[in-house]
Scaffold this active site. Structure first.
Site, PDB file in Angstrom:
ATOM      1  CD  GLU A 110     -39.283 -10.646  11.006  1.00 32.66           C
ATOM      2  OE1 GLU A 110     -39.102 -10.013  12.059  1.00 32.66           O
ATOM      3  OE2 GLU A 110     -40.292 -11.354  10.820  1.00 32.66           O
ATOM      4  CD  GLU A 144     -40.016 -15.413  12.141  1.00 30.33           C
ATOM      5  OE1 GLU A 144     -40.890 -14.604  12.525  1.00 30.33           O
ATOM      6  OE2 GLU A 144     -38.804 -15.233  12.312  1.00 30.33           O
TER       7      GLU A 144
END
Ligand code: IFM
Length: 455
Positions: free
Chosen positions: A167, A358
């Site tokens: 991220e 995720e």
């Protein structure tokens, strides 16, 4: 009879964690300080003044955790390496006890038939490097390549899959524009430099990882969200486009050779030629071919520009209140979004392979009078999202695996320990691990490589 949704035989079912969120032991075996140690110890930054000092104490209890992963029947475990355990000063000689910790873990995972999926950077930059300018400096990209080289020389014979970064959008915007993540900077120009150096470090590290770890796959993991305008007004459409552009395209477009998106440069008021930190050849380096793209998905966001006079009546609404529609994090449960982002990514970039690295939800259920954790809302969330992943596979998304966030409850950054995403409950008083109902449900899914169609 209920319909059974099955997945390809090679499909990887896994569980994810990250070093600072679970390890604790922040001063042991030569570990240096990270920006998250510094940030979490600065009053006012983290809910309830929590820190990752002890976290889940995974550093000492990893064998117990491994036994739980085995019981869960996952094919793979995704975890991250703490850079300051390997290089306490960011650069310089490797700290052998740090490497040994991960080496032992990887050996034990393989012994248990669980594939190690390793993320190199899940946000814990050595504090020393931050004091020298952090990701805003180009030299941090070189330091990252050195770190990737050291780690992959030591572990590359056994790691199955590498991710350079997790991220980068959160590192960039939350860490350097909004300041709610470490290192807590609020400056657009710094954030833009950071984003470029993160991507550059990825592009420089991939060939090193491939050289040192030729049988592993290499990629990067990006945020996604399903962004929709609340009405047909231009203002709402622009807001949704801007959010999607900042958090997704700003990173994925350069990775696939499209450069930084022009519309977002315009929105940010920066012309490409003003970005003097982009050097000749950088964009080519950044678009290095990778084996996969990792996607993290949690929720939908509906964008409403309340300040616009030209807004039209709102047409898209959030779901009604209720635990099945809203997680304790305050994020909307919107399974269709995972289908949309998987197909959008497939069509736009045509990646060889995608992973959901995720997906999960925070529900703060604890053990009941029977000592068990009946987290039915989590099971519902996972079931519906995974069913939609199966539809995306059928529609042609090259989805090769799904990793639940998270294996266990952990330190949820600015929210501290107030949010529980785990399939294993952690009692932070005594660090006792209790598998939740969702743990047993997920282990059945892993075992059967599929699930009964929900509803
Ligand atoms: O806990 C985080 C993780 O570290 C990164 N992705 C989102 C998760 C939930 O907020």
């Amino acid at each position: 009879m209920a319909k059974f949704l099955s997945f390809p035989d090679s499909f990887i079912w896994g569980a994810s964690t990250a070093s600072y969120q679970i390890e604790g032991a922040v001063k042991e075996d030569g570990r240096g300080k990270s920006i998250w140690d510094h940030f979490s110890h600065t009053p006012g930054n983290i809910q309830n003044g929590d820190t990752g000092d002890a976290a889940c104490d995974h550093y000492h209890r990893w064998e117990e955790d491994l036994a739980l992963l085995q019981r869960m029947e996952v094919k793979a475990y995704r975890f991250s390496i703490a850079w300051p355990r390997i290089l306490p000063d960011g650069n310089g000689p490797a700290n052998q006890p740090g490497l040994d910790f991960y080496s032992r873990l990887i050996d034990a995972l393989l012994e248990a038939d669980i594939l190690p999926y390793v993320t190199l950077y899940h946000w814990d930059l050595p504090q020393v490097l931050q004091e020298q300018g952090g990701w805003a400096r180009r030299s941090t990209a070189d330091a990252f390549v050195n770190y990737a080289d050291i780690v992959s020389r030591a572990l590359g014979d056994r790691v199955k899959s590498w991710a350079t970064h997790n991220e980068p959008a959160c590192i960039t915007w939350n860490g350097h524009r909004y300041g709610d993540h470490a290192p807590g900077i609020k400056d657009l120009r710094t954030a833009l430099q950071v984003s470029h150096h993160l991507l550059l470090s990825h592009g420089l590290a991939v060939p090193v990882l491939k050289q040192n770890s030729p049988s592993a796959e290499t990629g990067i993991v990006l945020n996604t969200c399903w962004d929709v305008p609340a009405s047909k007004s231009q203002a709402d459409r622009d807001l949704a486009r801007l959010h999607e552009g900042l958090y997704s395209r700003w990173f994925s477009d350069p990775l696939y050779g499209f450069g930084y998106p022009n519309d977002i440069c315009q929105d940010l008021g920066i012309a490409p030629e003003e970005m003097s930190w982009i050097k000749d050849g950088d964009m080519h380096i950044i678009s290095v071919p990778c084996d996969y793209l990792g996607i993290n998905y949690y929720n939908r966001k509906i964008h409403r520009d309340a300040a616009s006079e030209n807004n039209l009546p709102q047409e898209v609404f959030e779901k009604q209140a209720g635990k099945d529609n809203w997680t304790d994090m305050g994020w909307e449960n919107y399974p269709e979004g995972i289908y949309n982002v998987l197909l959008r990514t497939t069509y736009r970039y045509q990646p060889h392979k995608l992973y959901i690295m995720e997906n999960g939800c925070s529900y703060n259920d604890g053990p009941g009078p029977d000592g068990k954790v009946h987290d039915i809302h989590r099971i519902n969330y996972l079931k519906t999202h995974i069913a939609v992943c199966q539809q995306a596979v059928e529609a042609g998304a090259p989805l090769a695996g799904y990793f639940v966030w998270s294996f266990m409850d952990n330190f949820e950054w600015g929210r501290g320990y107030s949010q529980r995403f785990g399939l294993v409950h952690i009692d932070y008083e005594n660090l006792v691990r209790t598998p939740k109902d969702s743990f047993f449900w997920y282990s059945q899914l892993c075992h059967h490589n599929g699930l009964e169609k929900p509803g």
